[in-house]
Design a protein around this motif. Structure first.
Motif, PDB file in Angstrom:
ATOM      1  N   PRO A 135      33.110  77.100  65.086  1.00  0.00           N
ATOM      2  CA  PRO A 135      33.009  78.573  65.187  1.00  0.00           C
ATOM      3  C   PRO A 135      31.682  79.036  65.768  1.00  0.00           C
ATOM      4  O   PRO A 135      31.623  80.055  66.467  1.00  0.00           O
ATOM      5  CB  PRO A 135      33.185  79.037  63.733  1.00  0.00           C
ATOM      6  CG  PRO A 135      33.953  77.944  63.084  1.00  0.00           C
ATOM      7  CD  PRO A 135      33.468  76.683  63.721  1.00  0.00           C
ATOM      8  N   TYR A 136      30.598  78.286  65.507  1.00  0.00           N
ATOM      9  CA  TYR A 136      29.290  78.636  66.085  1.00  0.00           C
ATOM     10  C   TYR A 136      29.263  78.348  67.586  1.00  0.00           C
ATOM     11  O   TYR A 136      28.771  79.144  68.388  1.00  0.00           O
ATOM     12  CB  TYR A 136      28.198  77.850  65.355  1.00  0.00           C
ATOM     13  CG  TYR A 136      26.829  78.016  65.935  1.00  0.00           C
ATOM     14  CD1 TYR A 136      26.124  79.203  65.780  1.00  0.00           C
ATOM     15  CD2 TYR A 136      26.241  76.984  66.653  1.00  0.00           C
ATOM     16  CE1 TYR A 136      24.856  79.357  66.319  1.00  0.00           C
ATOM     17  CE2 TYR A 136      24.973  77.127  67.196  1.00  0.00           C
ATOM     18  CZ  TYR A 136      24.292  78.316  67.026  1.00  0.00           C
ATOM     19  OH  TYR A 136      23.048  78.471  67.564  1.00  0.00           O
ATOM     20  N   LEU A 137      29.807  77.182  67.992  1.00  0.00           N
ATOM     21  CA  LEU A 137      29.842  76.843  69.412  1.00  0.00           C
ATOM     22  C   LEU A 137      30.732  77.793  70.203  1.00  0.00           C
ATOM     23  O   LEU A 137      30.531  77.995  71.399  1.00  0.00           O
ATOM     24  CB  LEU A 137      30.327  75.400  69.597  1.00  0.00           C
ATOM     25  CG  LEU A 137      29.423  74.295  69.064  1.00  0.00           C
ATOM     26  CD1 LEU A 137      30.060  72.937  69.323  1.00  0.00           C
ATOM     27  CD2 LEU A 137      28.044  74.368  69.695  1.00  0.00           C
ATOM     28  N   ALA A 138      31.757  78.358  69.538  1.00  0.00           N
ATOM     29  CA  ALA A 138      32.639  79.286  70.240  1.00  0.00           C
ATOM     30  C   ALA A 138      31.916  80.560  70.653  1.00  0.00           C
ATOM     31  O   ALA A 138      32.351  81.256  71.588  1.00  0.00           O
ATOM     32  CB  ALA A 138      33.840  79.640  69.346  1.00  0.00           C
ATOM     33  N   MET A 139      30.815  80.876  69.988  1.00  0.00           N
ATOM     34  CA  MET A 139      30.050  82.081  70.324  1.00  0.00           C
ATOM     35  C   MET A 139      29.036  81.822  71.439  1.00  0.00           C
ATOM     36  O   MET A 139      28.420  82.760  71.939  1.00  0.00           O
ATOM     37  CB  MET A 139      29.311  82.604  69.084  1.00  0.00           C
ATOM     38  CG  MET A 139      30.212  82.842  67.879  1.00  0.00           C
ATOM     39  SD  MET A 139      31.466  84.095  68.205  1.00  0.00           S
ATOM     40  CE  MET A 139      30.418  85.527  68.436  1.00  0.00           C
ATOM     41  N   LEU A 140      28.822  80.562  71.812  1.00  0.00           N
ATOM     42  CA  LEU A 140      27.834  80.218  72.827  1.00  0.00           C
ATOM     43  C   LEU A 140      28.516  79.926  74.154  1.00  0.00           C
ATOM     44  O   LEU A 140      29.678  79.515  74.197  1.00  0.00           O
ATOM     45  CB  LEU A 140      27.012  78.999  72.387  1.00  0.00           C
ATOM     46  CG  LEU A 140      26.262  79.117  71.057  1.00  0.00           C
ATOM     47  CD1 LEU A 140      25.553  77.811  70.743  1.00  0.00           C
ATOM     48  CD2 LEU A 140      25.266  80.268  71.106  1.00  0.00           C
ATOM     49  N   ALA A 141      27.779  80.106  75.230  1.00  0.00           N
ATOM     50  CA  ALA A 141      28.272  79.780  76.562  1.00  0.00           C
ATOM     51  C   ALA A 141      27.502  78.570  77.073  1.00  0.00           C
ATOM     52  O   ALA A 141      26.595  78.682  77.901  1.00  0.00           O
ATOM     53  CB  ALA A 141      28.126  80.970  77.508  1.00  0.00           C
ATOM     54  N   ASN A 142      27.814  77.404  76.515  1.00  0.00           N
ATOM     55  CA  ASN A 142      27.103  76.185  76.848  1.00  0.00           C
ATOM     56  C   ASN A 142      27.831  75.464  77.983  1.00  0.00           C
ATOM     57  O   ASN A 142      28.950  74.990  77.790  1.00  0.00           O
ATOM     58  CB  ASN A 142      27.016  75.283  75.621  1.00  0.00           C
ATOM     59  CG  ASN A 142      26.160  74.055  75.877  1.00  0.00           C
ATOM     60  OD1 ASN A 142      25.603  73.891  76.972  1.00  0.00           O
ATOM     61  ND2 ASN A 142      26.037  73.211  74.874  1.00  0.00           N
ATOM     62  N   PRO A 143      27.252  75.362  79.151  1.00  0.00           N
ATOM     63  CA  PRO A 143      27.967  74.738  80.270  1.00  0.00           C
ATOM     64  C   PRO A 143      28.007  73.225  80.207  1.00  0.00           C
ATOM     65  O   PRO A 143      28.603  72.596  81.076  1.00  0.00           O
ATOM     66  CB  PRO A 143      27.155  75.208  81.488  1.00  0.00           C
ATOM     67  CG  PRO A 143      25.769  75.363  80.964  1.00  0.00           C
ATOM     68  CD  PRO A 143      25.916  75.852  79.552  1.00  0.00           C
ATOM     69  N   MET A 144      27.380  72.582  79.213  1.00  0.00           N
ATOM     70  CA  MET A 144      27.328  71.123  79.161  1.00  0.00           C
ATOM     71  C   MET A 144      28.573  70.513  78.525  1.00  0.00           C
ATOM     72  O   MET A 144      28.680  69.304  78.433  1.00  0.00           O
ATOM     73  CB  MET A 144      26.076  70.676  78.384  1.00  0.00           C
ATOM     74  CG  MET A 144      24.762  71.132  78.998  1.00  0.00           C
ATOM     75  SD  MET A 144      24.603  70.621  80.721  1.00  0.00           S
ATOM     76  CE  MET A 144      24.551  68.844  80.500  1.00  0.00           C
ATOM     77  N   ARG A 145      29.500  71.314  78.054  1.00  0.00           N
ATOM     78  CA  ARG A 145      30.717  70.763  77.444  1.00  0.00           C
ATOM     79  C   ARG A 145      31.792  70.610  78.511  1.00  0.00           C
ATOM     80  O   ARG A 145      31.890  71.415  79.447  1.00  0.00           O
ATOM     81  CB  ARG A 145      31.212  71.664  76.316  1.00  0.00           C
ATOM     82  CG  ARG A 145      30.281  71.666  75.105  1.00  0.00           C
ATOM     83  CD  ARG A 145      30.958  72.376  73.942  1.00  0.00           C
ATOM     84  NE  ARG A 145      31.146  73.795  74.219  1.00  0.00           N
ATOM     85  CZ  ARG A 145      30.234  74.729  73.969  1.00  0.00           C
ATOM     86  NH1 ARG A 145      29.051  74.390  73.475  1.00  0.00           N
ATOM     87  NH2 ARG A 145      30.483  75.999  74.223  1.00  0.00           N
ATOM     88  N   ASN A 146      32.647  69.575  78.319  1.00  0.00           N
ATOM     89  CA  ASN A 146      33.723  69.357  79.281  1.00  0.00           C
ATOM     90  C   ASN A 146      34.925  70.225  78.927  1.00  0.00           C
ATOM     91  O   ASN A 146      34.934  70.924  77.902  1.00  0.00           O
ATOM     92  CB  ASN A 146      34.106  67.872  79.357  1.00  0.00           C
ATOM     93  CG  ASN A 146      34.567  67.328  78.014  1.00  0.00           C
ATOM     94  OD1 ASN A 146      35.175  68.045  77.216  1.00  0.00           O
ATOM     95  ND2 ASN A 146      34.269  66.056  77.767  1.00  0.00           N
ATOM     96  N   GLN A 147      35.957  70.136  79.762  1.00  0.00           N
ATOM     97  CA  GLN A 147      37.110  71.019  79.608  1.00  0.00           C
ATOM     98  C   GLN A 147      37.878  70.735  78.322  1.00  0.00           C
ATOM     99  O   GLN A 147      38.429  71.645  77.707  1.00  0.00           O
ATOM    100  CB  GLN A 147      38.030  70.867  80.821  1.00  0.00           C
ATOM    101  CG  GLN A 147      39.092  71.943  80.950  1.00  0.00           C
ATOM    102  CD  GLN A 147      38.505  73.296  81.271  1.00  0.00           C
ATOM    103  OE1 GLN A 147      37.366  73.381  81.735  1.00  0.00           O
ATOM    104  NE2 GLN A 147      39.254  74.361  81.026  1.00  0.00           N
TER     105      GLN A 147
END
Length: 566
Positions: free
Chosen positions: A467-479
C-alpha cells in the motif's frame, strides 16, 4: 430382472440406452460410452449382465492381465546382486488395454456349431481399470477418443463410488471429457432396506427348502438387523447372511440371540406406533450392529448437509414427551429422525470443515431473521471451541455438535413434524473460504517472488509495504511488480463489493478441494530472483502477468525522450 433388488427406473434407463445404441444404431454413428456409477454392492454389474442376457448380447469383459512368462535369465536379472527390482519383463497394461479394445471392436465372436448367426450383437465391459490410467488419465482419454471414432459396439465402464475423497470418476472422467465424448452416466443408489429384506427372505427360504433344515435359519428380527448393518450393500448383506447361518458359528449365534431378545424387549416396552418402534430400536443398536456382518456407513457431504438443514422430525404425543416449563415453552421441538453427531461422522470429514459448509448454506433455509441471529451465535460458539490449535483435535467433535444442533434448534419454521417451513429446495454451494484461501496463497507466493529484496514475510508485504509503494511513482520497478501492486496495494473505489461466484456442491462431491499446497522442496530448488531481475514468469495463472521485456524498454526510452524534449 424380477430378482434384481435395483430400482426399476435404473433398470429401464440402462435397458433403453442399450437398445438405442445397439439395435437402433446408425451405420456411420460414432461410438457410444456408458458410465455406471454407484456405491459398492448396489447391483451395477448384475443389472448389466442380466439385461445383456435378456437382449441376447455378448459381453466381452476386460481383465487386468498377470504376466508370469518369466525366463531363467529374467529371474537371474531380477534377483541378482546388482538388481534394483525396478523393471519386470512384462508388457505395459496400457498397450494391452488398447490392443484389447481394438480387437474387441474390430472382430466378431467365433461362430460355434449350432449357434445362429443372427446373435452377433455385443458390448465391451470395463470394470477392472488398469492402474496406469489412475496416474495418467490423459492416456485413457486418448484411447477413448480413438475408440469413439472407430467403434462399432458400445463400451460400458463400471466404477464404484469412493467416500474417502479421491473419486475415481472425477479423475478418470472429468467434465470436459464427458462432454467431448458424449459419455452417458447412470448413477445407482444404495439398495433400499425393504428390497434387501425381500432378497434375504427369498434366499433364506430357498436354502431352507434345499437343505430341509431350519435350525441354521435366522428369524425376521435377525434379518432386519442384517439389513440395517449392510448400509445398502446387498453383496455384504448376503455374505453376512451366509456367515450367520453356518452351523459352527457359536459366537454369531450368541450375538444374534442376544440382539433378538434385547430388540424385541425394547420394542415391546415402547407402546407406540410402528415408526416409533423402529426409530427407538435403530438409535439404541446402531453401534452394536457393526459387531458381526456390519459395514461402516458413509454418506456423501451433499446428503449429510441436507439431513442437517432440512432436519426432519416425527410427531410425538404429550404422554411420551415431558412438557417444558412455561418460560421454556418456546424451546419445545418434535423429536429428530437423525442424530447430528452420527451424520457428521458418516460424512468422513473433520468437524470444523463440516461447520464451514454449514455456515455457507444455512441462511437460505431460514425464514426468520431472529432465527438466523440465534444460529449465527451457535456457529460463533462452535468456532471459538476450535480456536486453540492445541485443543482443536479434542474439541472438534464438540464444535460440530454445537453447530449442527444449534442450527437445527434455531430454525423454528422446522420445529415440528407438520411444518414444512423454510424456503423449499435450495442448491448447496461450496464455501467461499476455498476461493479466498486459494487467492491468498497465490498472492503470498507472488509477493515473495516479486519483492524478495525487501526481506519481509508475505503478510507484511501485502499489508504494510505494497500500500505504501502504491502511493509512490518509482520507475525502478518492472511491469510485473507494478501490476501486482495495483492488484493488491489498492482497494477498489466501489461502494458495494461484488459477491464471489459460488460453486455448486454436487451430490457426489467429496467436499475437500485441491487447495494450493507448496512443499518446502519447491522453495529450495532455486532462490527467487531479486526484484530487479524477477520477470514474474513463474507466477500463478490468476496473477497479472508481465509484458515482454522489449516492450518495457521501449516504454522507458519513450519516457526519457519526452523528458529530454520537455
Amino acid at each position: 430382472q424380477s430378482d434384481l433388488a435395483v430400482q426399476k427406473k435404473k433398470i429401464e434407463e440402462v435397458e433403453t440406452w442399450l437398445k438405442m445404441h445397439i439395435f437402433q444404431r446408425q451405420p456411420k454413428q460414432d461410438g457410444s460410452i456408458l458410465l455406471l456409477t454407484g456405491p459398492p454392492g448396489c447391483g451395477k454389474t448384475a443389472t448389466l449382465q442380466i439385461l445383456a442376457r435378456d437382449l441376447g448380447l455378448q459381453v466381452q469383459e476386460w481383465t487386468n492381465p498377470l504376466s508370469l512368462d518369466f525366463t531363467k535369465d529374467d529371474l537371474r536379472n531380477m534377483f541378482g546382486h546388482d538388481s534394483n527390482f525396478h523393471t519386470f519383463p512384462s508388457q505395459a497394461q496400457e498397450a494391452l488395454f488398447q490392443d484389447f479394445l481394438l480387437r474387441a471392436n474390430k472382430y466378431n465372436k467365433l461362430q460355434m456349431l449350432g449357434e445362429s448367426s443372427e446373435n452377433d450383437k455385443k458390448l465391451i465391459l470395463i470394470e477392472d481399470i488398469p492402474n496406469q490410467f489412475y496416474r495418467e488419465p490423459g492416456s485413457l482419454h486418448e484411447i477413448l477418443r480413438r475408440f469413439v471414432r472407430t467403434s462399432r459396439c458400445p463400451l460400458v465402464f463400471i466404477i464404484s463410488d469412493n467416500f474417502s475423497g479421491d473419486s475415481s470418476q472425477r479423475s478418470l472422467f472429468p467434465t470436459e471429457i464427458v462432454e467431448e465424448l458424449c459419455i452417458f452416466n447412470i448413477s445407482f443408489k444404495p439398495v433400499a432396506p425393504t428390497n434387501v429384506m425381500k432378497v434375504l427372505n427369498r434366499i433364506a427360504a430357498a436354502e431352507a427348502t434345499m437343505n430341509r433344515e431350519t435350525s441354521g435359519a435366522l428369524d425376521r428380527t435377525s434379518l432386519e438387523l442384517l439389513c440395517r448393518g449392510c448400509s445398502g450393500d446387498i453383496r455384504s448383506a448376503i455374505n453376512s447372511l451366509q456367515f450367520s447361518s453356518m452351523k459352527d458359528c457359536s459366537l454369531e449365534k450368541e450375538f444374534w440371540s442376544k440382539k433378538k431378545n434385547s430388540s424385541t424387549i425394547k420394542c415391546e416396552e415402547a407402546g407406540v406406533s410402528k415408526v416409533r418402534k423402529k426409530s427407538k430400536c435403530d438409535t439404541s443398536e446402531d453401534q452394536e450392529i457393526q459387531a458381526i456382518g456390519g459395514k461402516d456407513a458413509s454418506i456423501f457431504l451433499f446428503h449429510a448437509l441436507g439431513k442437517i438443514i432440512y432436519c426432519k422430525r416425527e410427531a410425538v404425543s404429550e404422554a411420551e414427551c415431558p412438557q417444558l416449563p412455561s418460560h421454556l415453552s418456546r424451546h419445545h421441538r418434535d423429536t429428530l429422525l437423525i442424530q447430528p453427531e452420527d451424520v457428521v461422522e458418516k460424512a468422513r470429514m473433520s468437524g470444523s470443515m463440516f461447520n464451514l459448509y454449514l455456515h455457507q448454506n444455512y441462511v437460505d433455509f431460514f425464514s426468520d431473521i431472529d432465527d438466523v441471529v440465534r444460529a449465527s451465535e451457535y456457529l460463533s460458539t462452535a468456532d471459538v471451541l476450535c480456536s486453540n490449535w492445541s485443543t482443536r483435535p479434542v474439541m472438534e467433535n464438540y464444535s460440530a455438535s454445537v453447530a449442527t444442533r444449534g442450527v437445527i434448534h434455531s430454525n423454528t419454521s422446522r420445529a415440528f413434524a407438520h411444518q414444512q417451513g423454510g424456503m423449499g429446495f435450495r442448491p448447496l454451494h461450496k464455501p467461499q473460504w476455498f476461493l479466498i484461501n486459494k487467492k491468498y496463497q497465490e498472492n503470498c507466493f507472488a509477493a515473495k517472488s516479486l519483492f524478495s529484496s525487501f526481506c519481509l514475510p508475505p503478510e507484511l508485504l501485502q499489508t504494510e509495504l505494497l500500500p505504501y509503494l502504491a502511493m509512490l511513482a518509482n520507475p525502478m520497478r518492472n511491469q510485473a511488480q507494478i501490476a501486482f501492486i495495483q492488484d493488491v496495494g489498492r482497494l477498489p473505489l466501489k461502494r458495494h463489493f461484488g459477491r464471489l461466484q459460488l460453486e455448486a456442491l454436487g451430490d457426489k462431491d467429496p467436499g475437500l478441494p485441491e487447495l494450493l499446497h507448496r512443499d518446502a522442496d519447491s522453495d529450495a530448488e532455486g532462490l527467487p530472483l531479486p526484484s530487479s531481475q524477477s520477470s514474474g514468469s513463474d507466477l500463478p495463472g490468476s496473477q497479472p502477468q508481465p509484458v515482454a521485456a522489449q516492450a518495457i524498454l521501449e516504454e522507458e526510452e519513450l519516457k526519457i525522450e519526452e523528458f529530454d524534449s520537455d
